[in-house]
Motif scaffolding. Sequence first.
Motif, mmCIF file in Angstrom:
data_model
loop_
_atom_site.group_PDB
_atom_site.id
_atom_site.type_symbol
_atom_site.label_atom_id
_atom_site.label_comp_id
_atom_site.label_asym_id
_atom_site.label_seq_id
_atom_site.Cartn_x
_atom_site.Cartn_y
_atom_site.Cartn_z
ATOM 1 N N PRO A 29 67.479 -30.768 44.342
ATOM 2 C CA PRO A 29 66.223 -31.377 43.883
ATOM 3 C C PRO A 29 65.072 -30.383 43.795
ATOM 4 O O PRO A 29 64.144 -30.590 43.032
ATOM 5 C CB PRO A 29 65.940 -32.455 44.929
ATOM 6 C CG PRO A 29 66.791 -32.119 46.107
ATOM 7 C CD PRO A 29 67.976 -31.389 45.583
ATOM 8 N N ASP A 30 65.137 -29.296 44.574
ATOM 9 C CA ASP A 30 64.016 -28.354 44.550
ATOM 10 C C ASP A 30 64.320 -27.117 43.708
ATOM 11 O O ASP A 30 63.639 -26.113 43.824
ATOM 12 C CB ASP A 30 63.615 -27.948 45.972
ATOM 13 C CG ASP A 30 64.796 -27.446 46.790
ATOM 14 O OD1 ASP A 30 65.936 -27.575 46.302
ATOM 15 O OD2 ASP A 30 64.586 -26.943 47.896
ATOM 16 N N ASN A 31 65.318 -27.211 42.846
ATOM 17 C CA ASN A 31 65.592 -26.096 41.941
ATOM 18 C C ASN A 31 64.470 -25.941 40.932
ATOM 19 O O ASN A 31 63.982 -26.933 40.407
ATOM 20 C CB ASN A 31 66.874 -26.386 41.148
ATOM 21 C CG ASN A 31 68.107 -25.838 41.801
ATOM 22 O OD1 ASN A 31 68.020 -25.084 42.752
ATOM 23 N ND2 ASN A 31 69.250 -26.212 41.287
ATOM 24 N N PRO A 32 64.083 -24.698 40.636
ATOM 25 C CA PRO A 32 63.234 -24.535 39.466
ATOM 26 C C PRO A 32 64.027 -24.923 38.209
ATOM 27 O O PRO A 32 65.255 -24.949 38.230
ATOM 28 C CB PRO A 32 62.886 -23.049 39.461
ATOM 29 C CG PRO A 32 63.768 -22.405 40.453
ATOM 30 C CD PRO A 32 64.344 -23.448 41.327
ATOM 31 N N GLN A 33 63.309 -25.256 37.154
ATOM 32 C CA GLN A 33 63.990 -25.743 35.951
ATOM 33 C C GLN A 33 65.005 -24.722 35.438
ATOM 34 O O GLN A 33 66.084 -25.097 34.997
ATOM 35 C CB GLN A 33 62.940 -26.036 34.873
ATOM 36 C CG GLN A 33 63.446 -26.927 33.769
ATOM 37 C CD GLN A 33 63.512 -28.383 34.188
ATOM 38 O OE1 GLN A 33 63.249 -28.718 35.324
ATOM 39 N NE2 GLN A 33 63.888 -29.240 33.270
ATOM 40 N N VAL A 65 57.438 -25.758 41.822
ATOM 41 C CA VAL A 65 57.824 -24.436 42.316
ATOM 42 C C VAL A 65 57.179 -23.400 41.406
ATOM 43 O O VAL A 65 56.962 -23.652 40.227
ATOM 44 C CB VAL A 65 59.366 -24.247 42.349
ATOM 45 C CG1 VAL A 65 59.987 -25.105 43.426
ATOM 46 C CG2 VAL A 65 60.000 -24.553 41.019
ATOM 47 N N VAL A 112 58.886 -30.032 38.717
ATOM 48 C CA VAL A 112 58.989 -29.782 40.150
ATOM 49 C C VAL A 112 58.039 -28.647 40.531
ATOM 50 O O VAL A 112 57.970 -27.632 39.838
ATOM 51 C CB VAL A 112 60.434 -29.391 40.523
ATOM 52 C CG1 VAL A 112 60.552 -29.182 42.021
ATOM 53 C CG2 VAL A 112 61.394 -30.460 40.079
ATOM 54 N N GLN A 172 62.135 -35.841 43.124
ATOM 55 C CA GLN A 172 63.395 -35.678 42.391
ATOM 56 C C GLN A 172 64.509 -36.533 42.975
ATOM 57 O O GLN A 172 65.503 -36.802 42.325
ATOM 58 C CB GLN A 172 63.828 -34.210 42.409
ATOM 59 C CG GLN A 172 62.937 -33.310 41.610
ATOM 60 C CD GLN A 172 62.772 -33.763 40.193
ATOM 61 O OE1 GLN A 172 63.739 -33.959 39.482
ATOM 62 N NE2 GLN A 172 61.548 -33.973 39.765
ATOM 63 N N ASN A 182 58.490 -22.581 37.762
ATOM 64 C CA ASN A 182 58.202 -23.553 36.706
ATOM 65 C C ASN A 182 56.786 -23.371 36.184
ATOM 66 O O ASN A 182 56.544 -23.418 34.982
ATOM 67 C CB ASN A 182 58.364 -24.973 37.250
ATOM 68 C CG ASN A 182 59.820 -25.366 37.390
ATOM 69 O OD1 ASN A 182 60.701 -24.683 36.893
ATOM 70 N ND2 ASN A 182 60.059 -26.452 38.079
ATOM 71 N N TYR A 234 70.925 -33.888 39.910
ATOM 72 C CA TYR A 234 69.841 -32.920 39.975
ATOM 73 C C TYR A 234 70.039 -31.832 38.926
ATOM 74 O O TYR A 234 71.131 -31.639 38.408
ATOM 75 C CB TYR A 234 69.772 -32.275 41.359
ATOM 76 C CG TYR A 234 69.546 -33.259 42.474
ATOM 77 C CD1 TYR A 234 68.539 -34.213 42.379
ATOM 78 C CD2 TYR A 234 70.336 -33.240 43.605
ATOM 79 C CE1 TYR A 234 68.335 -35.124 43.385
ATOM 80 C CE2 TYR A 234 70.130 -34.149 44.628
ATOM 81 C CZ TYR A 234 69.129 -35.084 44.511
ATOM 82 O OH TYR A 234 68.924 -35.978 45.512
ATOM 83 N N LYS A 294 58.768 -32.064 45.591
ATOM 84 C CA LYS A 294 60.212 -31.951 45.378
ATOM 85 C C LYS A 294 60.942 -33.248 45.693
ATOM 86 O O LYS A 294 61.936 -33.570 45.064
ATOM 87 C CB LYS A 294 60.769 -30.843 46.276
ATOM 88 C CG LYS A 294 60.338 -29.469 45.806
ATOM 89 C CD LYS A 294 60.406 -28.463 46.933
ATOM 90 C CE LYS A 294 59.628 -27.221 46.547
ATOM 91 N NZ LYS A 294 59.348 -26.362 47.681
#
Lengths: 318, 356
Positions: free
Chosen positions: B166-170, A169, A167, A151, A172, B322, A148
């Motif tokens: 920044p750690d969001n899923p798409q 997760v 990313v 990003q 995704n 982001y 992460k």
Amino acid sequence: MPDRAPSPTQLATLLRPLIRRATNIAARDVIPRAQQAYGAAREGFEAATVRILGDDFDARVAELRERYQGGDPFGLDPDTAKLALGIVSVFHRAYFRTEVHGLENVPKGAVLLVANHSGQIPIDGMIIGASMFLDHDPPRVIRAMVEKWVQTLPWVNVLFRSLGQVVGVPENCRRLLQDGEAILVFPEGTRGISKPFSRRYRLADFGLGFMRLAIETDTPIVPVAVVGAEEQYINIGNLGGVARAVGIPSAPIVPQWFIPGLQMPLPTKYRLYFGEPMRFGGDADDDDSVIGEKVELVRQTIQALVDRGLAEREAVFW
Amino acid sequence: MKEQELSSGVLTREEEPQEGERRREERRSGGRREADRSHTEILLARMQSGPVAITGICGRLGRRLARQLHRERPVIGLDRRPFPDRPKDIEFHQIDVRRKKAQDIFRQGELAALVHLGVMHDPRGKSEEHHSWNISGFQKILEWVGRYDVPKLVLISSSNVYGPRPDNPQFLSEDVPLLGGGSFSDMRDLVELDMLAQSFFWKRPDIETVILRPSHILGTVRNAPSNYLRLKVVPTLMGFDPMIQVVHQDDVVQAIRLALEPGVRGVFNIAGPRPVALSHALKLLGRATLPLPHGIARRGIDRLWRLRMTSFPAPELDFIRYVCMVDDSRAREQLGYEPRFDLEQTLRAVDDERWV
């Protein structure tokens, strides 16, 4: 009394023969030779590119463009990908001279490639990606899960995004598998990539997330062993405190990074081994211990592939 | 071109109530009593053709919704602002919804639904005034909707409530936590509003509560993303180029109309055409860009903000840093929502001033 400075017309008459002569020489000798040299260089370059990229590189890129024509929701950009693949293939074919075994084991459609992680910087991922695109038929683009914190890095995040990296997760991963993509996973994570030299080729503990996803989406797992990456940089230890302070996953001490001119990885020979696909059933929400057993099976398969590669190779650099 | 879009909208609208009725029919056929049945029928008729109250009707989105809706059913508008050249058949009350007098509208009319568009986003406003307007105003509305049994409540929230991280899923689903207020205090009002509507959804199961969370709405609306894309020279962040989702204002209007269908309830993300990289969107619009390093941009905008020279608060920079995109599959499956404007039309809509 000094001579009067020549008038512009006189100067022109004086210079005209000189100019004519220079033009003649240029037309007769210099230009054809330059053209020749250019032509030779170009041919040589083309020959080199064909040797490195393969003669069907353009066809492979065309296939990639067709696949992502409507725009990739994760932001893969075929032009950037083409450029990067061109550069990576130099490393793949010329620098590391990768030997690929068992590529036919990779099934069509959604697949999880699970590999051992090594080499301080993720060149192993690049090489697996290059191999899947340049050597596999049809060409496939590897979608890897990245940390992460990537990003938050300027430019790097755009580059990774354009190359189809996402990313890391689960959401995704699930979506990509539903789209039938090939996903590369390094379940060792940073524990694996920044191993000190003394622990080379001993796989670290695996994360369990990939197995839950594989079970949930009924995706085959292809174990992949990378041999040759451990020796590219010799790591003598990690500075955990520094890494935490700066906010990066690990801070390996690699002596050669401090010697000018040795920043490039050592040109070891890479060997990739793709194992037979493994399928797992059961409940994705099982206890960690149940999932852990299945993960251990994958880990041991990869360790066996690594050991086989180590036994087969006679030298590190060729 | 535009007129065509609108007229095609009218055509599809004709078919939609039938589908809603069918859904309702299925629900009713569960073997209920006769009295119950006649009651549901009355309620159904009321929901299909009764008056719709719209708060914040004078906003650009509100006016667009009103202009489409008033042709087929009564529309009651509430706003503090005046409504110049409004269609004559729209009943309009220029009042503050926090006032007691606004209650009369709920008491008198057998309202079919209430659409809450009156969320104040003006980042320049005083924050206490903001908070009081947004939260107390909405609480009052919830109270009256509950007391006078308005069968449907539609809140236009925003995908911003998830927050760019920044750690969001798409693609964010409707169930993820609303973290938008974390770094951006102005978003807290909206998050709180969304939460209030969610708790109302559980508290009053007899009232169909719908929360729509559209992504960046583009068009003649005066919101941050449209204003941003309207700039002559668009500042971007050096080394950042996230994927963005945009949605045309008329697609949002379409989504609201679908949410008014009887039987529809729950939280729905609304997205427009396929996602696109920010740089690509700016290229399509032919805008000049000015890439700035994040630190400088942040400090610069902070300073400009204090000098009252910009309407963009610095934390909003995260939206061009982001990813904050939503998964709208639930809206597509359950609402039957389908964006009608493609990417280029949606982006170009910010320059379109003809149909204000």
